[in-house]
Enzyme design. Structure first.
Site, PDB file in Angstrom:
ATOM      1  N   GLU A  67      57.609  11.655 -21.983  1.00 36.09           N
ATOM      2  CA  GLU A  67      58.735  12.302 -22.668  1.00 36.09           C
ATOM      3  C   GLU A  67      59.314  13.483 -21.895  1.00 36.09           C
ATOM      4  O   GLU A  67      60.355  14.029 -22.270  1.00 36.09           O
ATOM      5  CB  GLU A  67      58.288  12.789 -24.056  1.00 36.09           C
ATOM      6  N   ARG A  69      55.776  28.813 -13.838  1.00 30.85           N
ATOM      7  CA  ARG A  69      54.982  29.635 -14.757  1.00 30.85           C
ATOM      8  C   ARG A  69      53.613  29.940 -14.171  1.00 30.85           C
ATOM      9  O   ARG A  69      53.142  31.080 -14.197  1.00 30.85           O
ATOM     10  CB  ARG A  69      54.829  28.896 -16.092  1.00 30.85           C
ATOM     11  N   SER A 101      50.344  16.209 -16.297  1.00 34.35           N
ATOM     12  CA  SER A 101      50.105  17.641 -16.183  1.00 34.35           C
ATOM     13  C   SER A 101      48.865  17.951 -17.004  1.00 34.35           C
ATOM     14  O   SER A 101      48.939  18.323 -18.170  1.00 34.35           O
ATOM     15  CB  SER A 101      51.314  18.429 -16.703  1.00 34.35           C
ATOM     16  N   LYS A 145      43.830  20.453 -11.231  1.00 32.19           N
ATOM     17  CA  LYS A 145      44.806  19.936 -12.186  1.00 32.19           C
ATOM     18  C   LYS A 145      45.561  18.748 -11.597  1.00 32.19           C
ATOM     19  O   LYS A 145      45.950  18.769 -10.425  1.00 32.19           O
ATOM     20  CB  LYS A 145      45.798  21.039 -12.561  1.00 32.19           C
ATOM     21  N   HIS A 180      52.857  12.308 -19.670  1.00 35.03           N
ATOM     22  CA  HIS A 180      53.974  12.854 -20.427  1.00 35.03           C
ATOM     23  C   HIS A 180      55.252  12.066 -20.154  1.00 35.03           C
ATOM     24  O   HIS A 180      56.170  12.555 -19.487  1.00 35.03           O
ATOM     25  CB  HIS A 180      54.193  14.320 -20.059  1.00 35.03           C
ATOM     26  N   CYS A 197      48.571  13.036 -24.048  1.00 37.81           N
ATOM     27  CA  CYS A 197      47.915  13.971 -23.137  1.00 37.81           C
ATOM     28  C   CYS A 197      46.668  14.605 -23.782  1.00 37.81           C
ATOM     29  O   CYS A 197      45.705  13.911 -24.045  1.00 37.81           O
ATOM     30  CB  CYS A 197      48.898  15.021 -22.642  1.00 37.81           C
TER      31      CYS A 197
END
Length: 317
Positions: free
Chosen positions: A237, A249, A192, A163, A235, A142
């Site tokens: 993972e 968040r 992300s 985003k 990502h 990333c």
């Protein structure tokens, strides 16, 4: 693991062309085996969560792997106990004279920050330059992929207006490439990021081979000609609920983010998300460990040669 066959058996060429990994008897007899050494540079705020995610990926392999944890930001952490950092993490000065089979550099929440404003940018540059002579293969994840492209290819930072968040489809563009061996033609992976990796830009400004991506997300997976730098812009993972935690968040912070794409069943945040990328995530890390680390690394790491100049080295057929 590879299939072992006699040196001159005609099946060697046939199987290789069919993307089946083979090893000749001569190589197998002379191959020494030892535990792989992997260094994890963890730039994420929630370090323990990231450790769990990446160690889970590294454990899905028949190889024995030893992992060292590295930090380059000594400021007090708001998300990780200081005792954890002091007990489990090395500083760069402690490991700079050592050699590693693999290095993983994680993402970081720095998508809207210019490189010159990153407080540890000079240390990132130091680690990446060091890796060229002290690590067999480096995996950039990333934000680290964006940083690696800047350091290795002088590719300026590009930022999306909105985003990219969600689980997206990718095309497998690396037929017969070991890193995507076993991948479906189309597969899912989470993103992300604000970073932008247009396919045309990567192909024009670097000599990387793009192995997976799409017009919507741009480059997802690419590799240098000598297979010693691997760039992953998403990502693989991530846990099933990681995007959810990030979304909550951002909502709490008043950012008014868009809902992650193709993530919640029925596009309803009240529905628990399902991991639809786990198998390809494990396969990616397994392929990296086997083909780009284990099969390339010398038995004696002290004899590791420096990677070539990635700006001038061309692909070979």
């Amino acid at each position: 693991m590879p299939i072992r066959i006699p040196d001159r058996l005609p099946a060697a060429n046939v199987l290789s062309q069919e993307n089946i990994f083979v090893m000749t008897e001569t190589r197998a007899v002379n191959q020494d085996i030892r535990p792989m050494r992997v260094l994890l540079l963890n730039l994420m705020p929630k370090k323990i969560e990231t450790e769990n995610q990446l160690l889970r990926m590294l454990s899905n392999s028949p190889l024995q792997i030893g992992v060292d944890l590295l930090r380059i930001d000594n400021r007090p952490s708001k998300n990780t106990p200081q005792s954890h950092l002091e007990h489990f993490y090395f500083d760069f000065e402690q490991i700079k004279d050592q050699f590693y089979d693999g290095l993983i550099i994680t993402g970081a929440p720095l998508g809207l920050t210019d490189f010159c404003d990153v407080v540890y940018w000079d240390k990132i540059e130091q680690v990446v330059e060091w890796s060229k002579s002290h690590v067999t293969s480096t995996l950039f994840l990333c934000w680290a992929a964006q940083a690696g492209l800047k350091i290795l290819y002088d590719l300026d930072k590009r930022t999306r207006l909105e985003k990219l968040s969600g689980v997206y489809e990718h095309q497998n563009m690396g037929q017969y490439e070991p890193l995507v061996r076993g991948f479906d033609d189309v597969f899912l992976a989470p993103h992300s990021r604000y970073a932008d990796f247009p396919l045309d830009l990567i192909r024009e400004k670097t000599n990387l081979k793009v192995l997976a991506g799409s017009e919507q997300v741009g480059m997802y997976l690419a590799v240098s000609p000598d297979r010693r730098q691997v760039f992953v812009t998403g990502h693989p993972e991530y846990d099933p609920d990681t995007l959810h935690q990030e979304y909550m968040r951002d909502l709490s912070a008043g950012i008014e983010p868009s809902m992650p794409v193709n993530y919640y069943p029925g596009n309803n945040p009240d529905n628990a998300p399902r991991a639809t990328w786990r198998s390809h995530g494990h396969l990616l890390f397994s392929n990296w460990l086997n083909y780009h680390v284990y099969q390339l690394t010398p038995y004696d790491l002290n004899t590791l040669s420096a990677t070539g100049d990635t700006l001038t080295k061309d692909w070979e057929d």
